[in-house]
Every structure is written in C-alpha cells, then in structure tokens.
Design a protein around this motif. Structure first.
Motif, PDB file in Angstrom:
ATOM      1  N   PRO A 108       0.880  -1.353   0.123  1.00  0.00           N
ATOM      2  CA  PRO A 108      -0.174  -0.018   0.024  1.00  0.00           C
ATOM      3  C   PRO A 108       1.053   1.161  -0.053  1.00  0.00           C
ATOM      4  O   PRO A 108       0.183   2.312   0.192  1.00  0.00           O
ATOM      5  CB  PRO A 108      -0.693  -0.169   1.202  1.00  0.00           C
ATOM      6  N   VAL A 109       2.103   1.138  -0.050  1.00  0.00           N
ATOM      7  CA  VAL A 109       2.972   2.362  -0.330  1.00  0.00           C
ATOM      8  C   VAL A 109       2.625   3.196  -1.388  1.00  0.00           C
ATOM      9  O   VAL A 109       2.467   4.333  -1.353  1.00  0.00           O
ATOM     10  CB  VAL A 109       4.484   1.944  -0.090  1.00  0.00           C
ATOM     11  N   ASN A 110       2.341   2.575  -2.489  1.00  0.00           N
ATOM     12  CA  ASN A 110       2.152   3.200  -3.802  1.00  0.00           C
ATOM     13  C   ASN A 110       0.899   2.922  -4.104  1.00  0.00           C
ATOM     14  O   ASN A 110      -0.034   2.053  -3.814  1.00  0.00           O
ATOM     15  CB  ASN A 110       3.216   2.683  -4.714  1.00  0.00           C
ATOM     16  N   SER A 111       0.205   3.880  -5.269  1.00  0.00           N
ATOM     17  CA  SER A 111      -1.081   3.772  -5.543  1.00  0.00           C
ATOM     18  C   SER A 111      -0.975   3.978  -7.070  1.00  0.00           C
ATOM     19  O   SER A 111       0.046   4.243  -7.693  1.00  0.00           O
ATOM     20  CB  SER A 111      -1.865   4.774  -4.760  1.00  0.00           C
ATOM     21  N   SER A 112      -2.021   4.148  -7.632  1.00  0.00           N
ATOM     22  CA  SER A 112      -2.219   4.476  -9.130  1.00  0.00           C
ATOM     23  C   SER A 112      -2.216   6.166  -9.332  1.00  0.00           C
ATOM     24  O   SER A 112      -2.033   6.379 -10.301  1.00  0.00           O
ATOM     25  CB  SER A 112      -3.512   4.118  -9.614  1.00  0.00           C
ATOM     26  N   ARG A 113      -1.790   6.674  -8.166  1.00  0.00           N
ATOM     27  CA  ARG A 113      -1.713   8.457  -8.366  1.00  0.00           C
ATOM     28  C   ARG A 113      -0.304   8.439  -7.926  1.00  0.00           C
ATOM     29  O   ARG A 113       0.700   7.869  -7.816  1.00  0.00           O
ATOM     30  CB  ARG A 113      -2.763   8.722  -7.271  1.00  0.00           C
ATOM     31  N   ASP A 114      -0.007   9.931  -7.595  1.00  0.00           N
ATOM     32  CA  ASP A 114       1.444  10.174  -7.222  1.00  0.00           C
ATOM     33  C   ASP A 114       1.554  10.015  -5.780  1.00  0.00           C
ATOM     34  O   ASP A 114       1.202  10.400  -4.942  1.00  0.00           O
ATOM     35  CB  ASP A 114       1.509  11.609  -7.504  1.00  0.00           C
ATOM     36  N   ASP A 115       2.695   9.051  -5.543  1.00  0.00           N
ATOM     37  CA  ASP A 115       3.341   8.872  -4.307  1.00  0.00           C
ATOM     38  C   ASP A 115       4.613   9.471  -4.333  1.00  0.00           C
ATOM     39  O   ASP A 115       5.525   8.959  -4.925  1.00  0.00           O
ATOM     40  CB  ASP A 115       3.191   7.518  -4.177  1.00  0.00           C
ATOM     41  N   VAL A 116       5.000  10.578  -3.570  1.00  0.00           N
ATOM     42  CA  VAL A 116       6.215  11.249  -3.585  1.00  0.00           C
ATOM     43  C   VAL A 116       7.200  11.235  -2.564  1.00  0.00           C
ATOM     44  O   VAL A 116       8.218  10.805  -2.681  1.00  0.00           O
ATOM     45  CB  VAL A 116       6.038  12.722  -4.150  1.00  0.00           C
ATOM     46  N   TYR A 117       6.855  11.997  -1.526  1.00  0.00           N
ATOM     47  CA  TYR A 117       7.562  12.281  -0.193  1.00  0.00           C
ATOM     48  C   TYR A 117       7.576  10.977   0.598  1.00  0.00           C
ATOM     49  O   TYR A 117       6.701  10.360   0.970  1.00  0.00           O
ATOM     50  CB  TYR A 117       7.353  13.376   0.319  1.00  0.00           C
ATOM     51  N   PHE A 118       8.685  10.517   1.400  1.00  0.00           N
ATOM     52  CA  PHE A 118       8.730   9.459   2.355  1.00  0.00           C
ATOM     53  C   PHE A 118       9.749   9.854   3.415  1.00  0.00           C
ATOM     54  O   PHE A 118      10.821  10.334   3.069  1.00  0.00           O
ATOM     55  CB  PHE A 118       9.478   8.226   1.526  1.00  0.00           C
ATOM     56  N   TYR A 119       9.243   9.624   4.525  1.00  0.00           N
ATOM     57  CA  TYR A 119      10.177   9.709   5.708  1.00  0.00           C
ATOM     58  C   TYR A 119       9.948   8.479   6.776  1.00  0.00           C
ATOM     59  O   TYR A 119       8.705   8.554   7.032  1.00  0.00           O
ATOM     60  CB  TYR A 119       9.732  11.322   6.557  1.00  0.00           C
ATOM     61  N   ALA A 120      10.979   8.119   7.435  1.00  0.00           N
ATOM     62  CA  ALA A 120      10.839   7.146   8.496  1.00  0.00           C
ATOM     63  C   ALA A 120      11.406   7.398   9.557  1.00  0.00           C
ATOM     64  O   ALA A 120      12.550   8.187   9.498  1.00  0.00           O
ATOM     65  CB  ALA A 120      11.473   5.825   7.752  1.00  0.00           C
TER      66      ALA A 120
END
Length: 195
Positions: A108-120
């Motif tokens: 579920p991290v990515n989708s069919s839309r824009d998934d851009v910024y990540f922070y952990a």
C-alpha cells in the motif's frame, strides 16, 4: 548546490549531518530531475555535488530523496521506472555512486496516483513508522499518510500420531520454542491435530 538556470529542490540531510541529497535538473543528468548528493563541510556549506548514477536516475523525473543510514537504503520517487501510476516510491540499497537496482515499494505504499515524499523515524525498519505524501485521496493535492508495518501472522499446524499403528494422539502437549527462548504451547485435539 544552486546553479543559475536550473532548479534544485527537495533537500534531505543525512542523520549525521554530513551529506545533502537533493533533486535537480542541472546539467550532468540525462533528462528531467535527477538525484544528487553533496558532502557538507563543518561550516555547513556544501561540497561538489555528485550525480547518483544511472542505476538510480532515469530519463524521467527522479525526486524526493530520503536516505536511511541504518539500512543503507535510498528511498525516492520516480516516474521513469515501472510502477503503479504517476510517481511511485522506490528503494535502492547502496551509497554514493554504487547502488543496487531500485525496487518498487509496492502497495500500500504506492497507488495509481502520485506517491512522492517518504520519511521514516525508525532505525530498525523502513516501514515500522513512516509517512508518505500522496494525492490518492484527493483531486488536487498531496496529503500525508502514515504507514505501519505489522508482523505477518504465522501459523504452524500438524498432527501427532503414535508410532504403533499411526493412531492420533489426543491431549498431547505441543511446545514451540523460538530462538530467543520464548515458548508457545497447545494440546492436540481428538484427531491429534494442533495449531
């Protein structure tokens, strides 16, 4: 870092404060925005930026770098790698100009839309406590989503039979001990089955 006539954006400083990752359309790439890194001097100024190379950068836009030193993993958004749609988030293990092939982080991290910024926040697992920006729930704008990796449910099943005649052993204690000494215990049913 900033070059006249080019855009430099989405800075990320490593936890030790020694390196700056950023995205830029400066010369030296092969099209679109690419990922770069520069050493940071003791006075806070940046040294000469280094292109992260063709293993990570594509002919399309590559953006929003995040580097986790504990796992030696770069997380970034790209439109130039096979994905689910729009920008997808990818991981690449390595450092400097030596990177393994990027891996799509999948649903579920990515989708069919824009998934851009990540922070952990966690130093033990990228997805233990993480945030992403995505427009999956919006018609116009990026929104923040949390991600929490949960342990997979594992089940061990079996059947106990006696050595003489292979008859089920009912009411037998079955104990499972893991490598840390933790124990789980159950008893077999009338058919000698346990779970």
């Amino acid at each position: 870092v900033n070059v006249e006539g080019s855009n430099s954006q989405q800075p990320f400083v490593t936890a030790d404060g020694r390196f700056l990752f950023f995205s830029s359309d400066r010369s030296g790439g092969v099209g679109g925005c690419h990922l770069w890194m520069a050493p940071l001097q003791p006075d806070g100024s940046a040294g000469t930026p280094q292109h992260l190379g063709a293993a990570v950068n594509t002919k399309a836009d590559d953006q929003a770098p995040f580097y986790d030193a504990a796992t030696k993993t770069l997380v970034f958004a790209s439109k130039g790698l096979p994905g689910m749609g729009g920008f997808d988030l990818f991981t690449a293990h390595g450092w400097g100009g030596e990177w393994e092939a990027p891996q799509n982080m999948g649903y579920p991290v990515n989708s069919s839309r824009d998934d851009v910024y990540f922070y952990a926040r966690s130093a033990t697992s990228l997805l233990q406590e993480a945030w992403i920006s995505s427009d999956r729930g919006s018609n116009c704008c990026l929104e923040t989503y949390t991600i929490e990796k949960r342990s997979k449910y594992q089940r061990l099943t079996g059947q106990l039979l006696n050595c003489n005649g292979n008859l089920p052993l009912a009411g037998a204690a079955v104990r499972l001990t893991d490598d840390k000494g933790n124990q789980l215990q159950t008893t077999t049913d009338a058919a000698g089955r346990y779970q």
